[in-house]
Design a protein around this motif. Sequence first.
Motif, PDB file in Angstrom:
ATOM      1  N   HIS A  20       0.833  -1.209   0.000  1.00  0.00           N
ATOM      2  CA  HIS A  20       0.000   0.000   0.000  1.00  0.00           C
ATOM      3  C   HIS A  20       0.871   1.264   0.000  1.00  0.00           C
ATOM      4  N   LEU A  21       1.930   1.262   0.818  1.00  0.00           N
ATOM      5  CA  LEU A  21       2.852   2.402   0.856  1.00  0.00           C
ATOM      6  C   LEU A  21       3.497   2.614  -0.507  1.00  0.00           C
ATOM      7  N   MET A  22       3.901   1.534  -1.163  1.00  0.00           N
ATOM      8  CA  MET A  22       4.514   1.672  -2.487  1.00  0.00           C
ATOM      9  C   MET A  22       3.532   2.277  -3.487  1.00  0.00           C
ATOM     10  N   ASP A  23       2.288   1.831  -3.438  1.00  0.00           N
ATOM     11  CA  ASP A  23       1.278   2.375  -4.353  1.00  0.00           C
ATOM     12  C   ASP A  23       1.056   3.866  -4.101  1.00  0.00           C
ATOM     13  N   LEU A  24       1.029   4.268  -2.834  1.00  0.00           N
ATOM     14  CA  LEU A  24       0.873   5.693  -2.507  1.00  0.00           C
ATOM     15  C   LEU A  24       2.088   6.501  -2.957  1.00  0.00           C
ATOM     16  N   GLY A  29       2.641   3.627  -9.946  1.00  0.00           N
ATOM     17  CA  GLY A  29       3.682   3.184 -10.872  1.00  0.00           C
ATOM     18  C   GLY A  29       4.561   2.068 -10.337  1.00  0.00           C
ATOM     19  N   PHE A  30       4.093   1.379  -9.328  1.00  0.00           N
ATOM     20  CA  PHE A  30       4.835   0.286  -8.688  1.00  0.00           C
ATOM     21  C   PHE A  30       4.042  -0.980  -8.959  1.00  0.00           C
ATOM     22  N   VAL A  78      12.323   1.826  -1.833  1.00  0.00           N
ATOM     23  CA  VAL A  78      12.510   2.911  -0.871  1.00  0.00           C
ATOM     24  C   VAL A  78      11.341   3.872  -1.041  1.00  0.00           C
ATOM     25  N   ALA A  79      10.597   4.079   0.021  1.00  0.00           N
ATOM     26  CA  ALA A  79       9.431   4.954  -0.065  1.00  0.00           C
ATOM     27  C   ALA A  79       9.099   5.552   1.294  1.00  0.00           C
TER      28      ALA A  79
END
Length: 177
Positions: A20-24, A29-30, A78-79
């Motif tokens: 979810h963090l990567m999508d945000l 684009g992940f 990394v996010a």
Amino acid sequence: MTSTMPTASLSIDQRTGIRHLMDLAFLGGFDDDDFDHALGGLHFLVEEHGTLVAHAAVVQRSFLHGGRAYRCGYVEAVAVHPDRRGQGFAAAVMSAAESVIDRAYDLGALSASAAGRGLYVARGWLPWLGRTAVLAPDGLTFTAEDDDSTFVRPVPGGPVLDRTGTLTCDYRNGDVW
């Protein structure tokens, strides 16, 4: 405070939270291959009040350079939550990741987005000046599109890298770098 755990120790909720963090952070684009690349190694997490606000992962890859194979600690995913940027969270997860790379690998490497480039340069990561390639199923394939986004981290006591030479990564689905 940054916590560290291997993929195998992540709960389903934690894995879901990372995705979810990567999508945000990456504005959709992940993709699934990108997420798969971040699994199988160590995760560095910062949580506030039970909410994941920052993440980085280090996975082991095999790189070829100067006629030798090297064990590489490759930084992935990394996010920082968009609402929490600019507060040192990226530095916290990168510091933890770099500590592991320096102690466990021959070198560190990552592929930087335009937005992330400044973070890595400020932390001492060095741009790769030579060509990049992948040892693909069809053989050695140059990856010119990755030449300008590849960064390395020489480790104390590690190999001397000729950053003007060719750096070759192992193959994987999706983006190879």
